[in-house]
Design an enzyme around this catalytic site. Structure first.
Site, PDB file in Angstrom:
ATOM      1  N   VAL A 266     -16.741  22.763 -21.998  1.00 27.33           N
ATOM      2  CA  VAL A 266     -16.367  24.189 -22.038  1.00 27.33           C
ATOM      3  C   VAL A 266     -17.512  25.095 -22.474  1.00 27.33           C
ATOM      4  O   VAL A 266     -17.508  26.289 -22.186  1.00 27.33           O
ATOM      5  CB  VAL A 266     -15.133  24.446 -22.948  1.00 27.33           C
TER       6      VAL A 266
ATOM      7  N   ASN B  57      -7.624  25.334 -25.195  1.00 29.73           N
ATOM      8  CA  ASN B  57      -7.228  24.429 -26.274  1.00 29.73           C
ATOM      9  C   ASN B  57      -8.378  23.556 -26.780  1.00 29.73           C
ATOM     10  O   ASN B  57      -8.355  23.125 -27.934  1.00 29.73           O
ATOM     11  CB  ASN B  57      -6.075  23.543 -25.758  1.00 29.73           C
TER      12      ASN B  57
ATOM     13  N   TYR C 243     -15.629  25.905 -38.644  1.00 34.05           N
ATOM     14  CA  TYR C 243     -14.347  25.837 -37.918  1.00 34.05           C
ATOM     15  C   TYR C 243     -13.526  27.110 -38.156  1.00 34.05           C
ATOM     16  O   TYR C 243     -13.000  27.719 -37.216  1.00 34.05           O
ATOM     17  CB  TYR C 243     -13.589  24.600 -38.395  1.00 34.05           C
TER      18      TYR C 243
ATOM     19  N   ALA D  68     -14.567  30.075 -39.048  1.00 34.32           N
ATOM     20  CA  ALA D  68     -15.208  31.218 -38.381  1.00 34.32           C
ATOM     21  C   ALA D  68     -14.922  31.190 -36.880  1.00 34.32           C
ATOM     22  O   ALA D  68     -14.625  32.226 -36.271  1.00 34.32           O
ATOM     23  CB  ALA D  68     -16.718  31.195 -38.637  1.00 34.32           C
TER      24      ALA D  68
END
Ligand code: NDP
Length: 248
Positions: A65, A91, A156, A158
């Protein structure tokens, strides 16, 4: 909940296991054709095979991604194959925990690139096809950690807080184009990600959850199904917590 997603095409990033696999399964059970993505070819093939028993046109696409060009190629391939993309569930996500002073630059970069830049890449690539049809449902998976913080998870937290700002900005941009953009913020859900926790940490968390249990992938998937359905057509820019009361 029962949603009628017949004829709809959904992309679920990180749909090869855990919460993403649960989301894709529930969307397919409700009639959607699901395209799942992930990095591991074997796991992706197995998960796609399981989905095909619910909806034969479901497929898996290998995808990182954080790589915009790859994301654009996959979005185009999905649109070319199915003629539409109605639902995007962002996700895919990772953790790389460390206390701030010990956290390496690479840990910060990897988490931000996968969790936040990944959401930007996929939304940008897919929104163009949703705009053609003036219809879309985008659901971004954040976390209650975005609101609560957690020691060892500055990167994580942030990234997940960034997803919420992104959701609200893009919801405003796309609101008049028939596209809704919402976020789901899960608490602690039973998956590979939480399986790695030590028993003591797990017991400590259980004590903080008013409902007294970890969540299931089904709990999160049902919330996503609602936001992806036409029942939620007047809801945009919203963050839905699915945390058993961990964050109230
Ligand atoms: P898992 O680790 O079980 O699964 C992560 C999924 O993302 C896998 O399908 C993985 O596939 C994919 N993925 C990871 N990195 C990339 C990448 N760079 N490009 C493409 N795909 C990638 O995670 P969970 O199911 O537990 O979590 C799913 C989401 O929910 C995440 O965003 C997470 O932050 C969030 N969340 C989870 C909670 C929990 O308690 N589990 C709580 C709150 C939020 P592969 O490895 O094959 O690439």
């Amino acid at each position: 909940m029962k949603g009628d997603l017949k004829g709809k095409v959904a992309i679920v990033t990180g749909g090869s296991r855990g919460i993403g696999q649960g989301i894709a399964t529930v969307l397919a059970q409700n009639g959607a054709t699901c395209v799942i993505t992930g990095r591991d070819e074997k796991r992706l093939a197995l998960a796609a095979q399981a989905l095909q028993s619910l909806e034969p046109a479901c497929r898996g696409f290998r995808l990182h991604v954080e790589k915009l060009q790859e994301v654009e190629e996959v979005a185009k391939a999905v649109f070319d194959a199915y003629g539409r993309i109605d639902i995007l569930v962002n996700n895919a996500g990772i953790t790389s925990d460390q206390l701030l002073l010990r956290m390496k630059e690479d840990q910060w970069d990897r988490v931000m690139e996968t969790n936040l830049k990944g959401v930007f890449n996929c939304t940008k690539a897919v929104a163009r096809y949703m705009l053609k049809k003036r219809y879309g449902r985008i659901v971004n998976i954040s976390s209650v950690i975005a609101f609560m913080g957690n020691p060892g998870q500055a990167n994580y937290a942030a990234s997940k807080a960034g997803i919420i700002g992104f959701t609200k900005a893009v919801a405003r941009e796309l609101a008049r184009k028939g596209i809704t953009v919402n976020a789901v913020a899960p608490g602690y859900i039973q998956t590979d990600m939480t399986e790695a926790m030590e028993q003591r940490a797990r017991d400590g968390i259980l004590a903080l959850i008013p409902q007294g249990r970890l969540g299931t992938v089904e709990d999160v998937a049902q919330a996503v199904l609602f936001l992806a359905s036409d029942a939620a057509s007047y809801i945009t820019g919203h963050v839905l917590n699915v945390s058993g009361g961990l964050y109230i």
